[in-house]
Design a protein around this motif. Structure first.
Motif, mmCIF file in Angstrom:
data_model
loop_
_atom_site.group_PDB
_atom_site.id
_atom_site.type_symbol
_atom_site.label_atom_id
_atom_site.label_comp_id
_atom_site.label_asym_id
_atom_site.label_seq_id
_atom_site.Cartn_x
_atom_site.Cartn_y
_atom_site.Cartn_z
ATOM 1 N N THR A 71 44.666 43.813 44.589
ATOM 2 C CA THR A 71 44.207 45.165 44.936
ATOM 3 C C THR A 71 43.601 45.876 43.726
ATOM 4 O O THR A 71 42.705 46.705 43.863
ATOM 5 N N ASP A 72 44.097 45.520 42.527
ATOM 6 C CA ASP A 72 43.512 46.103 41.309
ATOM 7 C C ASP A 72 42.064 45.670 41.163
ATOM 8 O O ASP A 72 41.188 46.461 40.791
ATOM 9 N N VAL A 73 41.832 44.385 41.436
ATOM 10 C CA VAL A 73 40.463 43.874 41.312
ATOM 11 C C VAL A 73 39.566 44.551 42.359
ATOM 12 O O VAL A 73 38.434 44.940 42.064
ATOM 13 N N ILE A 74 40.128 44.715 43.565
ATOM 14 C CA ILE A 74 39.350 45.374 44.624
ATOM 15 C C ILE A 74 38.992 46.806 44.216
ATOM 16 O O ILE A 74 37.851 47.247 44.355
ATOM 17 N N THR A 75 39.980 47.506 43.643
ATOM 18 C CA THR A 75 39.740 48.876 43.177
ATOM 19 C C THR A 75 38.697 48.911 42.063
ATOM 20 O O THR A 75 37.792 49.737 42.052
ATOM 21 N N THR A 76 38.847 47.966 41.131
ATOM 22 C CA THR A 76 37.891 47.901 40.032
ATOM 23 C C THR A 76 36.480 47.688 40.563
ATOM 24 O O THR A 76 35.523 48.330 40.108
ATOM 25 N N CYS A 77 36.372 46.779 41.519
ATOM 26 C CA CYS A 77 35.067 46.511 42.114
ATOM 27 C C CYS A 77 34.525 47.777 42.770
ATOM 28 O O CYS A 77 33.337 48.087 42.657
ATOM 29 N N MET A 78 35.422 48.485 43.437
ATOM 30 C CA MET A 78 35.003 49.710 44.108
ATOM 31 C C MET A 78 34.468 50.712 43.098
ATOM 32 O O MET A 78 33.434 51.324 43.304
ATOM 33 N N ASN A 79 35.198 50.836 41.978
ATOM 34 C CA ASN A 79 34.757 51.741 40.918
ATOM 35 C C ASN A 79 33.402 51.334 40.341
ATOM 36 O O ASN A 79 32.661 52.157 39.822
#
Ligand code: GDP
Ligand code: MG
Length: 371
Positions: free
Chosen positions: A18-26
């Motif tokens: 989920t951290d990677v997903i959030t990072t991608c979103m950012n």
């Protein structure tokens, strides 16, 4: 090109998916957990976690893993040639292999061939050995080649004397030439009244397989897989070719071989047919076969006889695998068990990632933290 998935990348970076997903979103990208990311995205995300990414060609890595010492010329001894039979469909490949198996193998061995080990050894009248790969055809040959493996010294090219050089004949010639393998021609079905070997020789010469009487160097034998006529002559010519090739190996070293076939047996686990190409394989030896670690638990030859060791050009059925290797995988006995395990692990990781990423690979080691 796309490489690893979001969840793989998270694992490599030691963070939650989920951290990677959030990072991608950012970074302005909507991604899902199983989505594969391209190189620049991987670099961008990794950089957010202070990782440096280096892409490495996985094939190159595999090549570098085990150093196999070259043999000294004085350690080399002659070894039996390894033969593959190729040719057009219905020209008599299977019949020829069957005839040779029946006529030449049973000779010294009471039981004949009781076990399919992917190859069998023939002993000629003057006590010379020849190893025949048991499956004719181009598929096995090209499958091996596509994996960078070579299990053949000489191709016996079967051409029916009552037919002609056909598409698969030409294909076989091309495969053999591409692999740098010698061709010995067997003009088969000579028992048929319409047999016309001269026509075949003529046609072969148009495809670069030139027999002596046409000024070339390819050995040719006129045979009948039905009556057995000419088969001794064929084997003799194979041996002449083998002598010219000066096929040698060093029996006094750790073994190297190739996986011909493998299957899973309910009782024994993985059973694989191995052709020993160099050195001597011994019961108890640790090995790595492709990405699979193992230790030789037992070996049997094509007569079902248990072997304690198997030297160059010997086909064996082997048990003792921790996984299941594939045809064409190379089997190597490294200097110790630890190395075998490490290499197997590393290869498993590489193959796992390779199958995800197909082209390129990012190793854990290369993900070094920027200080
Ligand atoms: P493959 O497709 O190349 O494996 O060919 P096969 O070995 O299956 O042979 C095809 C057919 O030709 C079979 O019916 C064989 O019995 C026959 N055959 C093979 N060799 C000979 C031979 O030397 N003489 C004759 N008369 N028939 C043969
Ligand atoms: Mg056949």
């Amino acid at each position: 090109a796309e490489f690893i998935t979001v969840s793989d990348l998270a694992e490599e970076l030691e963070v939650k998916p989920t951290d990677v997903i959030t990072t991608c979103m950012n970074l302005g990208m909507m991604v899902s957990i199983n989505q594969r990311l391209d190189a620049s995205t991987i670099e961008l995300v990794a950089a957010e976690y202070d990782f440096d990414v280096e892409f490495v060609d996985a094939e190159e890595m595999i090549e570098e893993e085990i150093e196999v010492e070259e043999d000294k010329p004085e350690d080399l001894e002659p070894r039996a040639p390894i033969i593959t039979v190729m040719g057009h469909v219905d020209h008599g490949k299977t019949s020829l292999l069957d005839y040779i198996r029946k006529a030449k193998v049973a000779a010294g061995e009471a039981g004949g061939i009781t076990q399919h080990v992917g190859a069998y050894e023939v002993v000629t009248d003057d006590d010379k050995k020849i190893t025949f790969l048991d499956t004719p055809g181009h598929e096995a040959f090209t499958a091996m080649r596509s994996r960078g493996a070579q299990a053949t010294d000489i191709v016996i090219l079967v051409v029916a004397a009552d037919d002609a050089v056909m598409p698969q004949t030409i294909e076989a010639i091309n495969h053999a030439k591409a692999a740098g393998v010698s061709i010995v021609v067997a003009i088969n079905k000579m028992d048929k009244p319409e047999a016309n070997p001269d026509k075949i020789k003529q046609q072969l010469s148009e495809h670069g397989v030139i027999v002596e009487e046409y000024g070339g160097t390819n050995q040719v034998a006129l045979v009948s897989a039905e009556t057995g006529d000419g088969i001794d002559d064929l084997l003799e010519k194979v041996l002449i070719e083998a002598e010219l090739l000066e096929l040698k190996a060093n029996p006094n070293r750790l073994a190297q071989g190739i996986v011909l076939e493998s299957r899973i047996d309910k009782g024994k686990g993985t059973v694989a047919n191995i052709l020993v190409q160099n050195g001597t394989l011994k019961v108890g030896d640790p090995f790595v076969a492709g990405p699979v670690f193992g230790r030789v638990r037992a070996m049997e030859n094509e007569h079902g006889t248990r072997l304690q060791d198997a030297g160059p050009s010997t086909p064996v059925q082997l048990i003792g695998f921790d996984g299941t290797p594939q045809a064409g995988d190379r089997l190597i006995v490294p200097k110790d068990e630890k190395t075998a395990k490490e290499v197997a692990n590393q290869r498993q990781q590489i193959r796992r990632e390779q199958s995800l990423r197909r082209v390129k690979h990012m190793t854990l080691d290369d993900l070094s933290r920027r200080m």
